[in-house]
Design an enzyme around this catalytic site. Structure first.
Site, PDB file in Angstrom:
ATOM      1  N   ARG A 125      -2.464  11.661 -14.397  1.00 26.62           N
ATOM      2  CA  ARG A 125      -2.614  12.753 -13.154  1.00 26.62           C
ATOM      3  C   ARG A 125      -3.446  13.177 -12.500  1.00 26.62           C
ATOM      4  O   ARG A 125      -3.629  14.264 -11.883  1.00 26.62           O
ATOM      5  CB  ARG A 125      -1.093  13.807 -13.423  1.00 26.62           C
ATOM      6  CG  ARG A 125      -0.231  13.032 -14.563  1.00 26.62           C
ATOM      7  CD  ARG A 125       1.165  14.002 -14.402  1.00 26.62           C
ATOM      8  NE  ARG A 125       2.113  12.970 -15.130  1.00 26.62           N
ATOM      9  CZ  ARG A 125       2.330  13.807 -16.224  1.00 26.62           C
ATOM     10  NH1 ARG A 125       1.186  13.925 -17.007  1.00 26.62           N
ATOM     11  NH2 ARG A 125       3.364  12.942 -17.199  1.00 26.62           N
ATOM     12  N   LYS A 147      -7.808   8.599   1.470  1.00 25.56           N
ATOM     13  CA  LYS A 147      -6.938   7.835   1.111  1.00 25.56           C
ATOM     14  C   LYS A 147      -7.957   6.659   0.206  1.00 25.56           C
ATOM     15  O   LYS A 147      -9.150   6.356   0.646  1.00 25.56           O
ATOM     16  CB  LYS A 147      -7.406   6.408   2.963  1.00 25.56           C
ATOM     17  CG  LYS A 147      -6.281   7.305   4.469  1.00 25.56           C
ATOM     18  CD  LYS A 147      -5.815   6.499   5.273  1.00 25.56           C
ATOM     19  CE  LYS A 147      -4.654   7.321   5.932  1.00 25.56           C
ATOM     20  NZ  LYS A 147      -4.692   6.552   7.684  1.00 25.56           N
ATOM     21  N   GLU A 189     -17.004   1.298  13.962  1.00 22.85           N
ATOM     22  CA  GLU A 189     -16.236   2.554  13.787  1.00 22.85           C
ATOM     23  C   GLU A 189     -17.138   3.657  14.060  1.00 22.85           C
ATOM     24  O   GLU A 189     -16.575   4.918  14.148  1.00 22.85           O
ATOM     25  CB  GLU A 189     -16.024   2.678  12.153  1.00 22.85           C
ATOM     26  CG  GLU A 189     -15.389   1.432  10.863  1.00 22.85           C
ATOM     27  CD  GLU A 189     -13.867   1.671  11.336  1.00 22.85           C
ATOM     28  OE1 GLU A 189     -13.255   2.847  12.420  1.00 22.85           O
ATOM     29  OE2 GLU A 189     -13.166   1.203  11.044  1.00 22.85           O
ATOM     30  N   LYS A 231     -14.744  12.780  11.663  1.00 22.55           N
ATOM     31  CA  LYS A 231     -13.407  12.482  11.380  1.00 22.55           C
ATOM     32  C   LYS A 231     -12.809  13.858   9.703  1.00 22.55           C
ATOM     33  O   LYS A 231     -11.715  14.471   9.520  1.00 22.55           O
ATOM     34  CB  LYS A 231     -13.748  11.502   9.574  1.00 22.55           C
ATOM     35  CG  LYS A 231     -13.452  11.205   9.036  1.00 22.55           C
ATOM     36  CD  LYS A 231     -12.467   9.762   8.236  1.00 22.55           C
ATOM     37  CE  LYS A 231     -11.682   9.828   7.688  1.00 22.55           C
ATOM     38  NZ  LYS A 231     -11.306   7.957   7.290  1.00 22.55           N
ATOM     39  N   GLU A 241      -1.242  12.345   7.622  1.00 15.58           N
ATOM     40  CA  GLU A 241      -1.561  11.405   9.230  1.00 15.58           C
ATOM     41  C   GLU A 241       0.054  11.682   8.959  1.00 15.58           C
ATOM     42  O   GLU A 241       0.701  11.068   9.126  1.00 15.58           O
ATOM     43  CB  GLU A 241      -1.384  10.002   8.739  1.00 15.58           C
ATOM     44  CG  GLU A 241      -1.792   8.905   9.917  1.00 15.58           C
ATOM     45  CD  GLU A 241      -2.612   8.032   9.274  1.00 15.58           C
ATOM     46  OE1 GLU A 241      -3.302   7.812   8.808  1.00 15.58           O
ATOM     47  OE2 GLU A 241      -1.957   6.992  10.415  1.00 15.58           O
ATOM     48  N   ARG A 246      -4.764  12.746  12.868  1.00 13.48           N
ATOM     49  CA  ARG A 246      -4.764  11.884  11.501  1.00 13.48           C
ATOM     50  C   ARG A 246      -5.672   9.912  12.719  1.00 13.48           C
ATOM     51  O   ARG A 246      -5.757   9.197  12.249  1.00 13.48           O
ATOM     52  CB  ARG A 246      -4.628  12.238  10.365  1.00 13.48           C
ATOM     53  CG  ARG A 246      -5.130  11.305   9.932  1.00 13.48           C
ATOM     54  CD  ARG A 246      -5.672  11.306   8.408  1.00 13.48           C
ATOM     55  NE  ARG A 246      -6.607  10.566   7.640  1.00 13.48           N
ATOM     56  CZ  ARG A 246      -6.553  10.365   6.130  1.00 13.48           C
ATOM     57  NH1 ARG A 246      -7.036  11.844   5.842  1.00 13.48           N
ATOM     58  NH2 ARG A 246      -7.970   9.464   5.423  1.00 13.48           N
ATOM     59  N   ASN A 250      -7.149   5.623  14.025  1.00 11.73           N
ATOM     60  CA  ASN A 250      -6.415   4.134  13.891  1.00 11.73           C
ATOM     61  C   ASN A 250      -6.900   3.663  14.972  1.00 11.73           C
ATOM     62  O   ASN A 250      -6.516   2.136  15.612  1.00 11.73           O
ATOM     63  CB  ASN A 250      -5.362   4.325  13.447  1.00 11.73           C
ATOM     64  CG  ASN A 250      -4.979   4.650  11.773  1.00 11.73           C
ATOM     65  OD1 ASN A 250      -5.415   4.741  11.292  1.00 11.73           O
ATOM     66  ND2 ASN A 250      -3.772   5.016  12.139  1.00 11.73           N
ATOM     67  N   HIS A 253      -7.489  -0.360  15.068  1.00 12.49           N
ATOM     68  CA  HIS A 253      -6.397  -0.627  14.033  1.00 12.49           C
ATOM     69  C   HIS A 253      -5.232  -1.683  14.381  1.00 12.49           C
ATOM     70  O   HIS A 253      -5.131  -2.841  13.321  1.00 12.49           O
ATOM     71  CB  HIS A 253      -6.446  -0.008  12.978  1.00 12.49           C
ATOM     72  CG  HIS A 253      -8.222   0.474  12.769  1.00 12.49           C
ATOM     73  ND1 HIS A 253      -8.993   0.904  13.552  1.00 12.49           N
ATOM     74  CD2 HIS A 253      -8.808   0.351  11.500  1.00 12.49           C
ATOM     75  CE1 HIS A 253      -9.324   1.186  12.744  1.00 12.49           C
ATOM     76  NE2 HIS A 253      -9.747   1.090  11.132  1.00 12.49           N
ATOM     77  N   HIS A 257      -5.600  -5.530  13.545  1.00 16.39           N
ATOM     78  CA  HIS A 257      -5.492  -5.599  12.048  1.00 16.39           C
ATOM     79  C   HIS A 257      -4.269  -7.004  12.462  1.00 16.39           C
ATOM     80  O   HIS A 257      -4.671  -7.746  11.302  1.00 16.39           O
ATOM     81  CB  HIS A 257      -4.055  -4.894  11.100  1.00 16.39           C
ATOM     82  CG  HIS A 257      -3.024  -5.291  10.838  1.00 16.39           C
ATOM     83  ND1 HIS A 257      -3.434  -5.159   9.244  1.00 16.39           N
ATOM     84  CD2 HIS A 257      -1.733  -6.670  10.331  1.00 16.39           C
ATOM     85  CE1 HIS A 257      -2.574  -5.256   8.626  1.00 16.39           C
ATOM     86  NE2 HIS A 257      -1.787  -6.147   8.907  1.00 16.39           N
ATOM     87  N   HIS A 271     -13.423  -6.341   8.823  1.00 10.34           N
ATOM     88  CA  HIS A 271     -12.572  -6.100   9.297  1.00 10.34           C
ATOM     89  C   HIS A 271     -13.270  -4.552   9.901  1.00 10.34           C
ATOM     90  O   HIS A 271     -12.688  -4.979  11.318  1.00 10.34           O
ATOM     91  CB  HIS A 271     -12.377  -4.481   8.361  1.00 10.34           C
ATOM     92  CG  HIS A 271     -11.932  -3.267   8.336  1.00 10.34           C
ATOM     93  ND1 HIS A 271     -10.335  -3.613   8.795  1.00 10.34           N
ATOM     94  CD2 HIS A 271     -12.067  -2.198   8.754  1.00 10.34           C
ATOM     95  CE1 HIS A 271      -9.731  -2.041   9.284  1.00 10.34           C
ATOM     96  NE2 HIS A 271     -11.492  -1.302   8.898  1.00 10.34           N
TER      97      HIS A 271
HETATM   98  N1  GLY Z   1      -9.680   5.059   8.309  1.00  5.96           N
HETATM   99  C1  GLY Z   1      -8.743   5.873   8.850  1.00  5.96           C
HETATM  100  C2  GLY Z   1      -8.072   7.410   8.238  1.00  5.96           C
HETATM  101  O1  GLY Z   1      -8.932   7.159   6.728  1.00  5.96           O
HETATM  102  O2  GLY Z   1      -7.455   7.886   8.612  1.00  5.96           O
END
Ligand code: GLY
Length: 372
Positions: A125, A147, A189, A231, A241, A246, A250, A253, A257, A271
């Site tokens: 956990r 993430k 990025e 960031k 998000e 947040r 993107n 993206h 994507h 990517h």
């Molecule tokens: N890569 C986008 C984020 O971390 O929210």
């Protein structure tokens, strides 16, 4: 050297950007080195490339500090983000006897970081982990913010958790061995941060891209630190998000994507390259809506092209139409019912989430771009 705090309430952590920090791991990560089973071993996860490049030095360093490394090595690439590899990694950690007080070290790019982060979210956990990102993309994006995920048949990153690292150690020197193409893909990025929220940084990147891509130390550290500072601010404001903060990360993206899906998530389009082209499309679509000028959209595309990144959809050689690309977007996990939020630009340096975009209009726009 730069130290940036990710100021999450009750669980802040530091991102340290320091040349050679990999060789000073014992000191830099001192509070987080494992002591499971009363031993002196440190659990590392790497891919076979980062293991080949860095394991010997790491082991020599740890040995000189009375510790030793235990390694779990995965194949490079997205195939490591599977249920099977996750299961093996969890079993390995349990067999080591790790406890919740322990930290696992993720030494690799985004794939290793995502896999380790998710394993650490679920084993007992919640174990701690330290990110030691070895690609520019992982250094400026995926290693920070918590993430974590694996891929499944239904899509990329659909099984995961928010699980923040305890520390991120960024050694710009490790980028010395990164192939140029991956360096450029990570640079996409970096450009993203300028375009989404910092016009002055975008202008700096226009002037200094060559220095960053050539890994000139001062320029590289400035690019990484500025990116992470933004960031870190955004993650602290909107960790999960749930606001429209947040989501700004993107930018590029949603279009990107779709391009990755159409090219089979393959080496045909990395990517970061897809994000680069996605940002060009977001800028051009913003111009189509009259939100930025055509010359600003051309400036964004120019910066991306100057970094050696794809900036023209028609040059990709796709045989599909705009509707097919929009179909890929519908399967994106960010789809909300029949609508899709799009990250668009109000200015170079100011992104926003548009919720009024008609997908039929996007398809028509993409038909034009595919034929341009
Ligand atoms: N890569 C986008 C984020 O971390 O929210």
């Amino acid at each position: 050297m730069a130290v940036i705090e990710v100021a999450l309430a009750g669980r802040p952590y530091r991102v340290v950007i320091e040349e050679g920090v990999l060789g000073r791991l014992s000191e830099a990560a001192a509070p987080f080195l494992a002591a499971y089973g009363g031993g002196r071993a440190v659990p590392f996860v790497a891919d076979s490339n980062t293991h080949r490049l860095f394991a010997a030095d790491v082991e020599a360093h740890l040995k000189s500090h009375g510790r030793k490394a235990e390694w779990f090595v995965v194949e490079p690439g997205e195939d490591a983000k599977t249920w099977g590899v996750l299961e093996s990694l969890c079993d390995w950690l349990l067999a080591l006897g790790v406890t919740r007080k322990d930290h696992v070290i993720a030494l690799g790019g985004g794939v290793v970081g995502d896999l380790v982060g998710f394993a650490c979210a679920i084993v007992k956990r919640g174990l701690g982990f330290v990110q030691l990102p070895t690609t520019l993309l992982a250094q400026v994006d995926s290693s920070v913010g918590g993430k974590t995920a694996i891929n499944t048949r239904a899509g990329k990153n659909l099984i995961g958790a928010f699980h923040q690292p305890s520390l991120v150690l960024i050694d710009p020197l490790v980028l010395g061995s990164l192939p140029d193409r991956e360096m450029r893909a990570g640079f996409a990025e970096v450009i993203k941060y300028g375009l989404l929220g910092d016009a002055a940084f975008f202008a700096w990147l226009e002037a200094n891209a060559n220095k960053v891509l050539a890994r000139e130390p001062a320029a590289l550290e400035h690019a990484i630190a500025t990116s992470i500072a933004m960031k870190a601010r955004i993650v602290a404001e909107d960790e999960r998000e749930t606001e429209d903060r947040r989501a700004l990360l993107n930018l590029g993206h949603t279009f990107g994507h779709a391009l990755e899906a159409e090219t089979g998530f393959s080496a045909r389009l990395l990517h970061g390259e897809a994000v680069a082209l996605g940002m060009v499309l977001a800028a051009r679509y913003s111009a189509r809506r009259g939100e930025i000028s055509a010359s600003d959209a051309a400036r964004a595309a120019g910066a991306i092209a100057a970094a050696g990144l794809p900036s023209q959809l028609s040059a990709l050689g796709l045989t599909c139409d705009g509707a097919a690309l929009v179909d890929h977007m519908r399967h994106d996990k960010k789809a909300e019912g029949t609508t899709l939020p799009f990250l668009l630009l109000r200015a170079l340096g100011e992104a926003y989430v548009a919720r009024d975009v008609a997908l039929s209009d996007v398809a028509a726009f993409l038909d034009g771009e595919l034929a341009a």
